[in-house]
Design an enzyme around this catalytic site. Structure first.
Site, short mmCIF file in Angstrom:
data_model
loop_
_atom_site.label_atom_id
_atom_site.label_comp_id
_atom_site.label_asym_id
_atom_site.label_seq_id
_atom_site.Cartn_x
_atom_site.Cartn_y
_atom_site.Cartn_z
N HIS A 72 44.33 33.26 26.69
CA HIS A 72 44.04 34.62 27.25
C HIS A 72 43.55 35.56 26.10
O HIS A 72 44.41 35.79 25.52
CB HIS A 72 44.69 35.20 28.41
CG HIS A 72 44.61 34.43 29.38
ND1 HIS A 72 45.00 34.93 30.91
CD2 HIS A 72 44.46 33.22 29.95
CE1 HIS A 72 45.10 33.94 31.74
NE2 HIS A 72 44.56 32.83 31.16
N TYR A 197 46.52 43.51 36.13
CA TYR A 197 47.80 44.52 36.31
C TYR A 197 47.09 45.68 37.15
O TYR A 197 46.24 46.24 36.77
CB TYR A 197 48.17 45.02 34.87
CG TYR A 197 48.83 44.05 33.96
CD1 TYR A 197 48.31 43.14 33.47
CD2 TYR A 197 50.51 44.31 34.23
CE1 TYR A 197 49.17 42.34 32.59
CE2 TYR A 197 51.19 43.47 33.44
CZ TYR A 197 50.70 42.44 32.47
OH TYR A 197 51.33 41.49 31.83
N PRO A 289 59.93 43.52 33.23
CA PRO A 289 58.94 42.34 32.66
C PRO A 289 57.65 42.95 32.45
O PRO A 289 56.48 42.33 32.02
CB PRO A 289 59.18 41.35 33.79
CG PRO A 289 59.58 42.22 34.85
CD PRO A 289 60.30 43.16 34.41
N LYS A 293 57.81 40.87 27.65
CA LYS A 293 58.25 40.60 26.29
C LYS A 293 59.62 39.97 26.25
O LYS A 293 59.99 39.59 25.30
CB LYS A 293 58.46 41.96 25.63
CG LYS A 293 57.45 42.74 25.26
CD LYS A 293 56.71 42.60 23.98
CE LYS A 293 55.51 42.92 23.70
NZ LYS A 293 54.56 41.56 23.69
N TYR A 381 51.05 44.07 23.12
CA TYR A 381 50.97 42.94 24.23
C TYR A 381 50.82 41.67 23.54
O TYR A 381 51.55 40.81 24.02
CB TYR A 381 49.90 43.08 25.03
CG TYR A 381 50.00 42.49 26.36
CD1 TYR A 381 50.72 42.76 27.56
CD2 TYR A 381 49.18 41.28 26.52
CE1 TYR A 381 50.86 41.91 28.54
CE2 TYR A 381 49.15 40.43 27.48
CZ TYR A 381 50.08 40.84 28.57
OH TYR A 381 50.22 40.05 29.74
#
Ligand code: FAD
Ligand code: DHB
Length: 405
Positions: A72, A197, A289, A293, A381
């Site tokens: 992604h 998200y 979460p 990570k 990220y």
């Protein structure tokens, strides 16, 4: 019995450590409380940083991952009736994440350990750490004794390793959140190509996936929520309410094959070492979460521990072992901050007043409109480079370079 490194726990940390040590010619025995079937089925994380993928590939356990993992190059932040893409290819060129279930990583690692003749023992129920403060540490279990040069505590947050360290030898930093994540695995094709998200007044929701046929979802729920109160219809209704907030988006639904509630906590125990006992992964630290990570930190820890042990066996110098905790904690604290930041950005807090809500909206607007803020999210990220304090300027945008310089 004797081995060089006694490893407690066959999660990602323990299994990868055992395999990396094997590649350096160092023996280990892995002791796991649960059955092989149980650890291979345990549904958990799914986002692998690029460095994690490179580590697994370099260790020879990346064949299925490179075949089946979904690369992604962006994620969506969804709020206020619109979706905003955080485009890794533009913000952090050349870097990406791979979506591949943690239990698949665990399956690949167990297969690799067993194929290489590795000693991984399942259903070992009563492991105890002994004499870690001396140079003759040993593990006991089921009436047996395993002498080791060092012990690696890779037994997760509720394991025995950290608990065996005298309280006054550790400092704990901790934060609990007033909510949990209800995780769902469903037999249905993902409704979007990338992760979503989503912030809503009803709480946070995450759309993720495992394959073109399997979707993964998370819902923010109150801490201590009972999964029995969430029949499948209620889960789908809530996911729809939180995700179908932009024009033209319809959530595909299907059979729910697994569901559970995970508490959210930030936790660090320092130092990550007591004498000959070294803690790695969740045994030493936990993150909520939201930043994806936890698993990636476990991999980063065992990379450092492998190098330190290989150096010790090759040269007799304990320099890298002595630096282990400090080296790991730099990355751990960066991930702590990022995970806390993502969590406060995207969840609703019951204690929030109207002012706090306005700040949260301003924060979301900033991250989705400022290149500098978006780079901050993106580079954390996808994962910062290993064993360096700052990202390589060559891998970042001019805006980020300015901040670094
Ligand atoms: P673990 O995977 O916990 O492995 C520890 C192993 O030690 C386990 O196999 C355990 O059975 C074994 N063990 C424990 N005690 C003993 C003992 N006394 N003797 C022998 N063996 C023992 N992260 C994300 O990024 N996204 C997510 O969605 C996400 N979901 C999660 C859901 C749950 C329920 C949990 C617990 C964690 C989740 N995480 C998630 C975090 C991520 O999965 C962990 O960071 C990761 O598993 C850490 O790997 P580890 O090897 O350090 O620990
Ligand atoms: C997944 C888990 C996470 O914690 C996250 O931030 C994104 C995706 C997942 O399990 O797919």
């Amino acid at each position: 019995m004797r081995t060089q490194v006694g490893i407690i726990g066959a999660g990602p940390a323990g299994l990868l450590l055992s395999h990396l040590l094997h590649l350096r010619g160092i023996d280990s025995v892995v002791l796991e409380r649960r059955s092989r079937d149980h650890v291979e089925r345990r549904v958990r994380a799914g986002v692998l940083e690029q460095g994690t993928v490179e580590t697994l590939v370099a260790a020879g356990v990346g064949d299925r991952l490179t075949r089946e993992g979904l690369v992604h190059r962006g994620i969506e932040l969804r709020y206020g009736g619109a979706g905003h893409r955080v485009a890794f290819e533009r913000l952090v060129p050349g870097r990406a994440i791979t979506v591949y279930g943690q239990q698949e990583v665990v399956k690949d690692l167990i297969a690799a350990r067993l194929a290489a003749g590795g000693d991984v023992r399942f259903e070992v129920g009563d492991v105890a750490v002994n004499d870690a403060g001396t140079d003759r540490p040993h593990l006991t279990f089921g009436g047996e004794r395993l002498d080791c040069d060092v012990i690696a505590g890779c037994d997760g947050f509720h394991g025995v390793s950290r608990a065996s360290i005298p309280g006054d030898a550790l400092t704990v930093y901790e934060r609990e959140y007033p909510f949990a994540w209800l995780g769902v695995l469903a037999r249905v094709e993902p409704s979007a190509e990338e992760l979503i998200y989503a912030w809503t007044e009803r709480g946070f929701a995450l759309h993720s996936m495992r394959s073109p046929e399997i979707s993964r979802f998370y819902l923010q729920v109150p801490a201590g929520e009972d999964i029995a109160d969430w029949p499948d219809e209620r889960i789908w209704a809530e996911l729809r309410a939180r995700l179908e907030t932009v024009p033209g988006f319809t959530l595909a639904t299907g059979e729910i094959v697994e569901k559970g509630v995970t508490p959210m906590r930030s936790f660090v125990a320092e130092p990550m070492r007591y004498g000959r006992l070294f803690l790695a992964g969740d045994a030493a630290h936990i993150v909520p979460p939201t930043g994806a990570k936890g698993l990636n930190l476990a991999v980063a820890d065992v990379r450092v521990l492998t190098e330190a042990l290989a150096h010790w066996y090759a040269t007799g110098s304990a320099d890298l072992l002595d630096a282990y905790s400090e080296t790991c904690l730099k990355r751990v604290w960066r991930a702590q901050h990022f995970s806390w930041w993502m969590t406060t950005l995207l969840h609703t807090f019951e204690t929030d007043d109207a002012y706090a809500r306005r700040l949260q909206m301003s924060h979301l607007d900033y991250v989705t409109s400022s290149e500098a803020a978006a780079v901050t999210l993106a580079e954390n990220y996808v994962g910062l480079p290993y064993e360096r304090d700052l990202p390589d300027p060559a891998q970042t945008t001019p805006q980020a370079r300015e901040v670094i310089e």
